[in-house]
Write an enzyme that holds these catalytic residues in place. Structure first.
Site, PDB file in Angstrom:
ATOM      1  N   THR A  95       0.864  -1.194  -0.050  1.00  0.00           N
ATOM      2  CA  THR A  95      -0.118  -0.015  -0.055  1.00  0.00           C
ATOM      3  C   THR A  95       0.727   1.188  -0.001  1.00  0.00           C
ATOM      4  O   THR A  95       0.542   2.338  -0.673  1.00  0.00           O
ATOM      5  CB  THR A  95      -1.009   0.232   1.245  1.00  0.00           C
ATOM      6  N   THR A  96       1.888   1.325   0.879  1.00  0.00           N
ATOM      7  CA  THR A  96       2.717   2.514   1.008  1.00  0.00           C
ATOM      8  C   THR A  96       3.636   2.752  -0.378  1.00  0.00           C
ATOM      9  O   THR A  96       3.576   3.903  -0.701  1.00  0.00           O
ATOM     10  CB  THR A  96       3.609   2.202   2.155  1.00  0.00           C
ATOM     11  N   ASP A 394      -0.364  -8.871   7.619  1.00  0.00           N
ATOM     12  CA  ASP A 394       0.567  -8.404   6.332  1.00  0.00           C
ATOM     13  C   ASP A 394       1.305  -9.901   5.763  1.00  0.00           C
ATOM     14  O   ASP A 394       1.266 -10.168   4.670  1.00  0.00           O
ATOM     15  CB  ASP A 394       1.730  -7.564   6.783  1.00  0.00           C
TER      16      ASP A 394
HETATM   17  P1  ADP Z   1       4.406  -1.459   1.762  1.00  0.00           P
HETATM   18  O1  ADP Z   1       3.208  -0.754   2.464  1.00  0.00           O
HETATM   19  O2  ADP Z   1       4.515  -0.739   0.292  1.00  0.00           O
HETATM   20  O3  ADP Z   1       4.225  -2.968   1.944  1.00  0.00           O
HETATM   21  P2  ADP Z   1       6.328  -1.513   3.716  1.00  0.00           P
HETATM   22  O4  ADP Z   1       6.620  -0.536   4.784  1.00  0.00           O
HETATM   23  O5  ADP Z   1       5.908  -2.780   3.916  1.00  0.00           O
HETATM   24  O6  ADP Z   1       5.545  -0.792   2.642  1.00  0.00           O
HETATM   25  O7  ADP Z   1       7.790  -1.720   2.809  1.00  0.00           O
HETATM   26  C1  ADP Z   1       7.973  -2.613   1.825  1.00  0.00           C
HETATM   27  C2  ADP Z   1       9.140  -2.391   1.174  1.00  0.00           C
HETATM   28  O8  ADP Z   1      10.290  -2.615   2.056  1.00  0.00           O
HETATM   29  C3  ADP Z   1       9.355  -3.170  -0.105  1.00  0.00           C
HETATM   30  O9  ADP Z   1       9.958  -2.339  -0.971  1.00  0.00           O
HETATM   31  C4  ADP Z   1      10.461  -4.160   0.407  1.00  0.00           C
HETATM   32  O10 ADP Z   1      11.219  -4.633  -0.549  1.00  0.00           O
HETATM   33  C5  ADP Z   1      11.382  -3.288   1.404  1.00  0.00           C
HETATM   34  N1  ADP Z   1      12.154  -4.003   2.340  1.00  0.00           N
HETATM   35  C6  ADP Z   1      11.567  -4.891   3.303  1.00  0.00           C
HETATM   36  N2  ADP Z   1      12.596  -5.468   3.947  1.00  0.00           N
HETATM   37  C7  ADP Z   1      13.621  -4.707   3.684  1.00  0.00           C
HETATM   38  C8  ADP Z   1      15.055  -4.775   4.068  1.00  0.00           C
HETATM   39  N3  ADP Z   1      15.559  -5.648   5.023  1.00  0.00           N
HETATM   40  N4  ADP Z   1      16.085  -4.069   3.341  1.00  0.00           N
HETATM   41  C9  ADP Z   1      15.548  -3.334   2.503  1.00  0.00           C
HETATM   42  N5  ADP Z   1      14.245  -2.990   1.833  1.00  0.00           N
HETATM   43  C10 ADP Z   1      13.401  -3.627   2.616  1.00  0.00           C
HETATM   44 MG    MG Z   2       4.435  -4.335   3.522  1.00  0.00          MG
END
Ligand code: ADP
Ligand code: MG
Length: 562
Positions: A95-96, A394
């Site tokens: 979503t973000t 999630d």
């Molecule tokens: P969304 O609401 O879009 O799911 P999140 O806050 O869950 O937003 O963030 C998702 C993003 O964080 C994705 O692009 C994912 O690849 C990235 N991500 C998750 N874990 C890591 C990590 N350890 N290092 C870098 N990016 C990460």
């Molecule tokens: Mg997420």
């Protein structure tokens, strides 16, 4: 043209109206403001937000929950909030990303407008770019074996890293994977088979996966009747009856309000009552039930009669829980109780009463059909268990997407960096006018790695430059590991995401941005202008602007191009 209609009657004195440049500026600003709000929560380095509404506090890092709880008035911001909502419902994650992408696509569009591009050129370019990007994303995806626990664990953890402290996140991811594997059948994961119960007492690590359906007898309206009667804690090989009725004397008969004047009358009323209660209990006993879940309440005499014959009565079971019980036990829910037969009952290998913290639970374990599991989420406060529930959700959505599609892509901005690189190559072949827009789309995609870097406390510009270089040289899957701050190979670092989540995020961001780019006219419309106008009185606020809490006070005019 729609605009003409609004012009003719919608405007009354002193009202605001924005056209062309101004309309866009207003819309873009509102949409970007929303994107800005959630931007800082993206990825593991993201910050939590404290939401305050009606005196209720929510601490969350979840973009979807934030938008969901925000009061949003501006129609353009509402449009973006709808994208967030759709993404959340359709994919359960991303979503973000979708919202931040919309914001960036609009920022890029603003520059394109300044360079003199027409809205149509921009939207066409964005459309071309999105088509290309989604195809490239699909070919970047790698197949996974849905039974491979390591992959599932990595997916779950990537979805929630940073939403909790690292240890707790790993623990919750593990719990979600266990739950998913317990109910997954042949590449299919039905999330309704996983029940989450929150128990605000104990530590996070006291959370557990229970084989069976856990029904909260304290929190839901469900309650175990008559603590004074000695009821069994555990009924093994239980025959379960589900009654969608109440086991009480029906006052509809008029008996409840009868004036009983003579002793004889009273006697006869008692006899009547006893007869009704005895029949109700008898139906359940005759159906062979050991446990009865009843949707309504159960009058005390019935409880005694049931308990006396070894039947465990549980009253006021919520209807949604009755439905889950039908799935867990194979019983049908029946109303009225008179209609109950042996054929309507189901089975459970055990029905147990458990006390967890200050809660009483009934745990219904399956027999041949072990198709329900429950996650008991424990934590010291209501806020904590609610956030845990969001985190688990999630994980579960991501696991569902991955198990059903079997395709994953690298996270940490690697996919976006690669897609941007691919788009820039592709743009060389695109018609000159749209080329700029395709290039802008590539730049916009990089907002993901840029934001991940910024949220991890790194210099976003340095990070993007290095990332671009690495993608030029070798690495399709080079991304940012936000926990170490290094650019590295994402698949081996275990930072992976389901293809479908990203696919949808990009597709809906493009649609949302194009929707707003096409708008060249914002009019505060009288409510009569809307299609459901006939349902409303002429109670508009002075000036013709309808009270904002009731839907859409604005009309959005779309330019049809030229
Ligand atoms: P969304 O609401 O879009 O799911 P999140 O806050 O869950 O937003 O963030 C998702 C993003 O964080 C994705 O692009 C994912 O690849 C990235 N991500 C998750 N874990 C890591 C990590 N350890 N290092 C870098 N990016 C990460
Ligand atoms: Mg997420």
């Amino acid at each position: 043209m729609a605009r003409a209609t609004h012009e003719s009657s919608a405007i009354s004195g002193g009202e605001e109206r924005y056209r062309d440049r101004d309309a866009r500026t207003v819309n873009f600003e509102a949409a970007q403001a929303l994107a800005e709000t959630v931007r800082t929560t993206l990825g593991p380095g993201g910050m939590d937000k404290l939401l305050v509404s009606d005196g209720r506090l929510t601490v969350t890092n979840d973009g979807a929950s934030i938008i969901d709880r925000m009061e949003i008035d501006h129609p353009a911001a509402k449009a973006v909030a709808e994208i967030a909502d759709t993404q959340e419902n359709a994919a359960g994650d991303g979503t973000t990303t979708a919202v931040v992408l919309v914001g960036e696509l609009l920022a890029q569009a603003e520059e394109l407008f300044e360079q003199g591009l027409h809205a149509t050129t921009i939207t066409n370019g964005y459309r071309l770019a999105a088509e290309r990007t989604l195809k490239a994303l699909e070919s970047m995806a790698v197949d996974i074996d849905p039974d491979n626990e390591t992959h599932l664990h990595e997916l779950a953890e990537t979805a929630i890293t940073g939403k909790w402290n690292a240890n707790a996140a790993a623990f919750l991811a593990e719990l979600a994977v266990e739950a998913a594997l317990a109910v997954e059948t042949g590449g299919d994961l039905e999330l309704r088979r996983i029940t989450r119960q929150t128990v605000p007492s104990g530590g996070t690590r006291d959370s557990e996966l229970i084989d069976g359906l856990a029904i909260d007898l304290g929190n839901s309206s469900t309650s175990l009747v008559s603590p004074d009667i000695d009821l069994p804690r555990r009924v093994a090989d239980a025959t379960v009856a589900l009654v969608d009725d109440h086991l009480t004397i029906d006052t509809v008969d008029g008996m409840g309000s009868l004036e009983l004047e003579s002793r004889e009358q009273l006697e006869r009323f008692r006899e009547y009552e006893d007869g009704v209660y005895a029949r109700q209990a008898e139906r359940i006993v005759d159906a062979g039930a050991d446990v009865v879940f009843c949707q309504g309440s159960i009058d005390e005499p019935v409880r005694y009669l049931l308990a006396d014959q070894g039947v465990l009565p549980i009253e006021r079971t919520r209807r949604d829980e009755l439905i889950k019980l039908t799935r867990a036990t194979g019983a049908s829910h029946v109303a009225p109780v008179d209609a109950l037969t042996i054929g309507d009952t189901g089975t459970a290998s055990a029905v147990e009463r458990r006390t967890v913290g200050d809660r009483e639970l009934a745990v219904v374990r399956g027999s041949e059909r072990t198709d329900q599991v429950s996650l008991l989420l424990r934590g010291s406060t209501e806020h904590i268990v609610e956030e845990m529930k969001r985190i688990i959700d999630d994980c579960l959505y991501v696991l569902q997407a991955a198990i059903e599609d079997r395709a994953i892509i690298p996270g940490g901005g690697a996919a976006e960096a690669e897609l941007a690189r691919d788009l820039r190559t592709y743009s060389e072949a695109v018609d000159e006018r749209e080329q700029l827009a395709v290039g802008a789309f590539a730049d916009a995609l990089e907002v993901v790695p840029r934001t991940l870097a910024a949220n991890a406390g790194l210099d976003p510009i340095d990070a993007i430059i290095e990332l671009r270089n690495r993608h030029h040289e070798d690495g399709v899957t080079i991304g940012l590991d936000a926990t170490t701050g290094d650019l590295t190979e994402m698949t081996s670092a275990g930072i992976v995401e389901p293809l479908s989540v990203k696919w949808r995020a990009i597709a809906s961001a493009e649609e949302g941005a194009n929707l707003l780019i096409r708008i060249d006219d914002v009019v505060a419309a009288r409510h009569e202008e809307s299609e459901d106008a006939h349902e409303h009185d002429h109670d508009d606020a002075p000036g013709g602007l309808h009270a904002a809490d009731e839907g859409y006070p604005w009309a959005l005019g779309h330019s049809m191009g030229h």
